[in-house]
Design a protein around this motif. Structure first.
Motif, mmCIF file in Angstrom:
data_model
loop_
_atom_site.group_PDB
_atom_site.id
_atom_site.type_symbol
_atom_site.label_atom_id
_atom_site.label_comp_id
_atom_site.label_asym_id
_atom_site.label_seq_id
_atom_site.Cartn_x
_atom_site.Cartn_y
_atom_site.Cartn_z
ATOM 1 N N HIS A 120 40.251 38.476 30.731
ATOM 2 C CA HIS A 120 40.355 39.138 32.034
ATOM 3 C C HIS A 120 41.778 39.031 32.550
ATOM 4 N N THR A 121 42.182 40.051 33.314
ATOM 5 C CA THR A 121 43.488 40.013 33.981
ATOM 6 C C THR A 121 43.276 40.367 35.449
ATOM 7 N N ASN A 122 43.952 41.369 35.992
ATOM 8 C CA ASN A 122 43.922 41.566 37.445
ATOM 9 C C ASN A 122 43.344 42.899 37.902
ATOM 10 N N HIS A 123 42.544 43.527 37.062
ATOM 11 C CA HIS A 123 41.817 44.727 37.477
ATOM 12 C C HIS A 123 40.334 44.514 37.180
ATOM 13 N N TYR A 124 39.501 45.267 37.867
ATOM 14 C CA TYR A 124 38.062 45.173 37.645
ATOM 15 C C TYR A 124 37.697 45.851 36.325
ATOM 16 N N LEU A 125 36.941 45.150 35.495
ATOM 17 C CA LEU A 125 36.463 45.744 34.247
ATOM 18 C C LEU A 125 35.271 46.666 34.503
ATOM 19 N N LYS A 126 34.548 46.389 35.572
ATOM 20 C CA LYS A 126 33.423 47.238 35.967
ATOM 21 C C LYS A 126 33.757 47.894 37.302
ATOM 22 N N PRO A 127 33.657 49.216 37.396
ATOM 23 C CA PRO A 127 33.977 49.893 38.658
ATOM 24 C C PRO A 127 33.061 49.441 39.793
ATOM 25 N N GLY A 128 33.612 49.381 40.990
ATOM 26 C CA GLY A 128 32.829 48.987 42.147
ATOM 27 C C GLY A 128 32.014 50.137 42.709
ATOM 28 N N ASN A 129 30.859 49.818 43.250
ATOM 29 C CA ASN A 129 30.032 50.816 43.927
ATOM 30 C C ASN A 129 30.352 50.910 45.411
ATOM 31 N N ASN A 130 30.818 49.778 45.982
ATOM 32 C CA ASN A 130 31.023 49.715 47.428
ATOM 33 C C ASN A 130 32.464 49.409 47.819
ATOM 34 N N PHE A 131 33.380 49.503 46.868
ATOM 35 C CA PHE A 131 34.783 49.231 47.154
ATOM 36 C C PHE A 131 35.648 49.966 46.142
ATOM 37 N N ARG A 132 36.941 50.032 46.436
ATOM 38 C CA ARG A 132 37.910 50.594 45.496
ATOM 39 C C ARG A 132 38.806 49.481 44.968
ATOM 40 N N ASP A 133 39.106 49.545 43.682
ATOM 41 C CA ASP A 133 40.079 48.644 43.071
ATOM 42 C C ASP A 133 41.462 49.206 43.377
ATOM 43 N N LEU A 134 42.244 48.482 44.187
ATOM 44 C CA LEU A 134 43.545 48.988 44.613
ATOM 45 C C LEU A 134 44.636 48.807 43.567
ATOM 46 N N LYS A 135 44.361 48.003 42.545
ATOM 47 C CA LYS A 135 45.398 47.721 41.553
ATOM 48 C C LYS A 135 45.940 48.993 40.894
ATOM 49 N N PRO A 136 45.082 49.857 40.331
ATOM 50 C CA PRO A 136 45.630 51.046 39.664
ATOM 51 C C PRO A 136 46.169 52.086 40.632
ATOM 52 N N LEU A 137 45.791 51.999 41.904
ATOM 53 C CA LEU A 137 46.187 53.017 42.870
ATOM 54 C C LEU A 137 47.583 52.788 43.425
ATOM 55 N N ARG A 138 47.999 51.520 43.528
ATOM 56 C CA ARG A 138 49.225 51.236 44.276
ATOM 57 C C ARG A 138 50.239 50.378 43.544
ATOM 58 N N ASP A 139 49.925 49.912 42.359
ATOM 59 C CA ASP A 139 50.866 49.070 41.627
ATOM 60 C C ASP A 139 51.750 49.950 40.743
ATOM 61 N N PRO A 140 53.067 49.994 40.985
ATOM 62 C CA PRO A 140 53.937 50.850 40.167
ATOM 63 C C PRO A 140 54.091 50.351 38.734
ATOM 64 N N TYR A 141 53.803 49.066 38.494
ATOM 65 C CA TYR A 141 53.885 48.493 37.151
ATOM 66 C C TYR A 141 52.589 47.737 36.850
ATOM 67 N N PRO A 142 51.494 48.451 36.613
ATOM 68 C CA PRO A 142 50.195 47.783 36.422
ATOM 69 C C PRO A 142 50.088 47.103 35.059
ATOM 70 N N SER A 143 50.798 45.997 34.926
ATOM 71 C CA SER A 143 50.807 45.268 33.654
ATOM 72 C C SER A 143 49.446 44.688 33.316
#
Length: 362
Positions: free
Chosen positions: A253-276
């Motif tokens: 595991h790292t810093n993004h959700y492996l399973k998509p949320g039903n009641n929230f958004r994962d902000l990591k891919p939306l706002r991180d310019p370098y999503p390592s």
């Protein structure tokens, strides 16, 4: 940067406040250091004064008291032992919740678990690179907390003044963690309180219960291992949780959700310019697959030294081009053998630092 030897603090007091006082006295210098670090970080991110920041932390105190009054009492003891105000020490234990800012998406941590059926010697292994602000490297401590009534002895690597973070206990429970970022923060129990309760658990089911049945304030992945041969990722947000079991005997595991949320958004891919986070997850998964049935401590240590796409790699080095709030490095690299009660760790980058080991006599 000159890396100092980590402080080891043994705490065998049965009384929560007395245990905290002993901790605060022993870690006083490092607590002063880390408070200065966070005073600067909080101000740079929020523009607030220290007193304004402390006021924002007060609603979390009530939630923490309702969840674990003994741990709040321990924090009071830490404050007295360190000669600091209670609010200062509580902030260290709720820094993620108080600091939460969806615009600040620092990469933080790569974690790995390997079950006995896929390891070379049939051992249960749990590992992490803890990536955080470089200024905290010399602010870490190892706490060795003795057995108390109904609670096993434990060892935890954490920031000075905090209750617990990464570690393992005499019942065979081990814990590593990843920061996550969702769009549903709320006032709830700070995650540091949950890490302590997990490490005080005698059973895996008990540890799961603490996470899943608590009104959490922050988004965290808890990767829990058990010496009897099991591991589980608990991906959490304040409004939802995912229970993810190993695939082919391995969890990464790292810093993004492996399973998509039903009641929230994962902000990591939306706002991180370098999503390592995606690359680090891929590199760790690939490294574990290449080891196949030969997974051992050294093999995982080598994965944690990976420099593919440096400075956005598993082993994180300072990026001179990054914004001040993205100046993240690997502060601790750790591999725990839950079966043999052994801990192998390096303070700072594992590719540079000296590897140390702890043999626990539980």
């Amino acid at each position: 940067m000159n890396i100092e030897p980590i402080s080891v603090i043994e705490l065998n007091q049965a009384d929560s406040k007395q245990r905290g006082q002993a901790y605060g006295e022993a870690a006083r210098q490092r607590i002063e250091m880390i408070l200065a670090v966070y005073r600067d970080i909080f101000h740079r991110i929020t523009g607030e004064t220290w007193q304004q920041t402390l006021i924002r932390g007060k609603p979390f105190i009530l939630k923490a008291k309702a969840f674990a009054p003994d741990l709040v009492e321990e924090i009071q003891g830490i404050a007295e032992g360190a000669n600091r105000a209670f609010d200062d020490i509580f902030l260290l234990n709720a820094r993620s919740e108080i600091l939460f800012n969806p615009q600040v998406l620092a990469q933080e941590c790569t974690t790995i678990a390997a079950l006995p059926e896929v390891t070379k010697n049939g051992d249960m292994l749990l590992a992490q690179n803890w990536d955080w602000y470089k200024e905290v490297i010399n602010c870490q401590v190892i706490l060795k907390i003795g057995q108390r009534e109904g609670k096993p002895a434990l060892v935890t690597f954490t920031e000075a003044g905090q209750l617990a973070k990464i570690g393992m206990n005499a019942a065979g429970i081990g814990l590593v963690v990843n920061n996550l970022t969702s769009d549903q923060p709320r006032t709830g129990v700070p995650w540091i309180f949950l890490t302590r309760r997990i490490l005080e658990s005698s059973h895996l089911a008990q540890a799961l219960g603490y996470v899943l049945n608590t009104a959490r304030a922050h988004s965290i992945n808890f990767l829990i291992g058990y010496a009897d041969g099991e591991a589980v990722n608990l991906e959490t947000s304040p409004v939802e949780e995912h229970v993810l079991w190993p695939e082919n005997g391995v969890c990464v595991h790292t810093n993004h959700y492996l399973k998509p949320g039903n009641n929230f958004r994962d902000l990591k891919p939306l706002r991180d310019p370098y999503p390592s986070t995606y690359l680090r997850c891929r590199r760790a998964q690939k490294g574990m697959a290449e080891l196949k049935g030969e997974i051992d401590v050294q093999g995982i240590q080598n994965i944690l030294k990976d420099h593919m796409d440096n400075p956005f790699s598993v082993c994180v080095h300072q990026n001179p081009a990054a914004e001040p709030m993205q100046q993240i490095v690997t502060c601790l690299s750790i591999v725990m053998n839950l079966s043999r009660r052994q801990i192998h760790y390096t303070i700072g980058n594992p590719c540079r630092g000296k590897a140390e080991s702890i043999e626990l006599d539980w």
